[in-house]
Design a protein around this motif. Structure first.
Motif, short mmCIF file in Angstrom:
data_model
loop_
_atom_site.label_atom_id
_atom_site.label_comp_id
_atom_site.label_asym_id
_atom_site.label_seq_id
_atom_site.Cartn_x
_atom_site.Cartn_y
_atom_site.Cartn_z
N UNK A 27 0.81 -1.21 0.00
CA UNK A 27 0.00 0.00 0.00
C UNK A 27 0.85 1.27 0.00
N UNK A 28 2.03 1.23 0.60
CA UNK A 28 2.82 2.44 0.81
C UNK A 28 4.11 2.50 0.01
N UNK B 244 14.86 4.21 -13.51
CA UNK B 244 14.45 3.43 -12.35
C UNK B 244 14.01 4.38 -11.25
N UNK B 245 13.00 3.99 -10.50
CA UNK B 245 12.53 4.83 -9.41
C UNK B 245 11.91 4.02 -8.30
N UNK B 246 12.00 4.55 -7.10
CA UNK B 246 11.39 3.91 -5.93
C UNK B 246 10.70 4.99 -5.10
N UNK B 247 9.47 4.72 -4.68
CA UNK B 247 8.71 5.68 -3.88
C UNK B 247 8.17 4.98 -2.64
N UNK B 248 8.32 5.66 -1.50
CA UNK B 248 7.91 5.07 -0.23
C UNK B 248 7.18 6.12 0.61
N UNK B 249 6.01 5.76 1.10
CA UNK B 249 5.31 6.60 2.06
C UNK B 249 5.87 6.30 3.44
N UNK B 250 6.61 7.26 3.99
CA UNK B 250 7.29 7.04 5.26
C UNK B 250 6.33 7.06 6.43
N UNK B 251 5.39 7.99 6.38
CA UNK B 251 4.35 8.11 7.38
C UNK B 251 3.25 8.96 6.79
N UNK C 288 11.10 14.74 -2.01
CA UNK C 288 10.35 14.61 -0.75
C UNK C 288 9.05 15.38 -0.92
N UNK C 289 7.92 14.75 -0.58
CA UNK C 289 6.62 15.41 -0.64
C UNK C 289 6.01 15.40 0.76
N UNK C 290 5.63 16.60 1.23
CA UNK C 290 5.03 16.75 2.56
C UNK C 290 3.62 17.29 2.40
N UNK C 291 2.69 16.74 3.17
CA UNK C 291 1.31 17.21 3.14
C UNK C 291 0.74 17.17 4.54
N UNK C 292 0.14 18.30 4.94
CA UNK C 292 -0.42 18.36 6.28
C UNK C 292 -1.61 19.32 6.30
#
Length: 293
Positions: free
Chosen positions: A239-240, A255-262, A289-293
């Motif tokens: 999922x993440x 090549x790319x890797x994406x991870x939802x850290x939290x 880095x993508x931040x959303x709050x």
């Protein structure tokens, strides 16, 4: 129809995103998006080039006045350009969009503007914009949908010189798992793409482009209008997390890797490798880095 007819710029977007989205070779990138209690949405993005250490970025705010169907957007970038847009949607008529946008650079007093209009219903989507300057350019596009088929046409017209500067036509077919798209521009540039959702975890696509004789601006496109064939895929590990990969006939491997850290924090790394000259080639790496709050 299964879905609302898209605008012309959104035709073929699913396949196009496989080869563009999530790749940021040669740059460090950070995006931050937040929504205040008063309903103002802020979006900040920053880039740092690994080649020349140049840093650039922008700050955008957006506020919606729901009762009047208005959206107010302001943006500033590090080149000291100020942008503003006022847009109204679905108030004067259902499906009608009207907007005015302007940009201004205080240092040089350079300014420009544009009036935009759109009208969309279930089986068609029309877009137009015209520059608010001494040499206005009128851009118009129309997409018509019938069941699973889509057809579009777009023109660029120089109003001052009454001259047609460019045209494009597109045909497409789409359903829940596949999207086929083809486009011809000015009779000398064409594109064909296929997006296929092979499973819940795998998205795959192919894109073939043929540029004009002068070459193009797209990544990986050869000079002289040579044909470029791209293959790409996304594999959702869980999922993440997901993995991206793409390759073209120029033997460029992405090549790319994406991870939802939290919650609200997503990190990604990517690379584009010149496999023709693996030892001394122009390999490019990127971090986002993508931040959303």
């Amino acid at each position: 129809m299964a879905a609302k007819t898209p605008t012309y710029p959104d035709l073929g977007k699913l396949a196009r995103d496989l080869f563009k989205r999530g790749y940021h070779p040669g740059i460090w990138q950070i995006d931050c998006k937040t929504l205040t209690n008063s309903g103002i949405e802020f979006f900040t993005t920053g880039f740092a080039s690994q080649d020349n250490s140049k840093v650039s970025g922008s700050l955008q705010s957006k506020y919606k006045i729901e009762d009047h169907g208005l959206t107010l957007t302001e943006r500033w970038n590090t080149d000291n350009w100020l942008f503003g847009e006022i847009m109204q949607r679905d108030k004067l008529a259902q499906g009608l969009m009207l907007a005015v946008e302007a940009k201004f650079q205080p240092g040089s007093n350079e300014a420009d503007g544009k009036f935009k209009m759109g009208y969309a219903q279930d089986n068609f989507n029309f877009l137009a914009d015209i520059g608010l300057n001494s040499e206005p350019i009128l851009n118009c596009s129309l997409v018509v949908g019938h069941k699973e088929f889509l057809g579009g046409v777009g023109t660029e017209f120089d109003v001052g010189n009454t001259e047609l500067k460019g045209w494009k036509v597109a045909l497409g077919w789409t359903n829940e798992t596949a999207t086929l798209h083809g486009e011809l521009k000015n009779g000398d540039t064409w594109l064909a793409s296929l997006f296929y959702k092979a499973s819940e975890k795998i998205d795959a696509g192919v894109e073939v482009t043929k540029g004009a004789g002068g070459g193009g601006e797209a990544e990986g496109e050869q000079q002289g209008g040579d044909m470029v064939v791209n293959l790409g895929m996304i594999y959702h590990l869980e999922e993440d997390a997901l993995i991206r990969a793409k390759v073209n006939n120029l033997v460029e491997l992405g090549l790319g890797y994406e991870q939802k850290l939290r919650e609200g924090i997503t990190a990604s790394i990517s690379a584009v490798l010149d496999c023709n000259n693996f030892k001394d080639g122009n390999h490019r790496f990127g971090v986002g880095i993508a931040l959303q709050c």
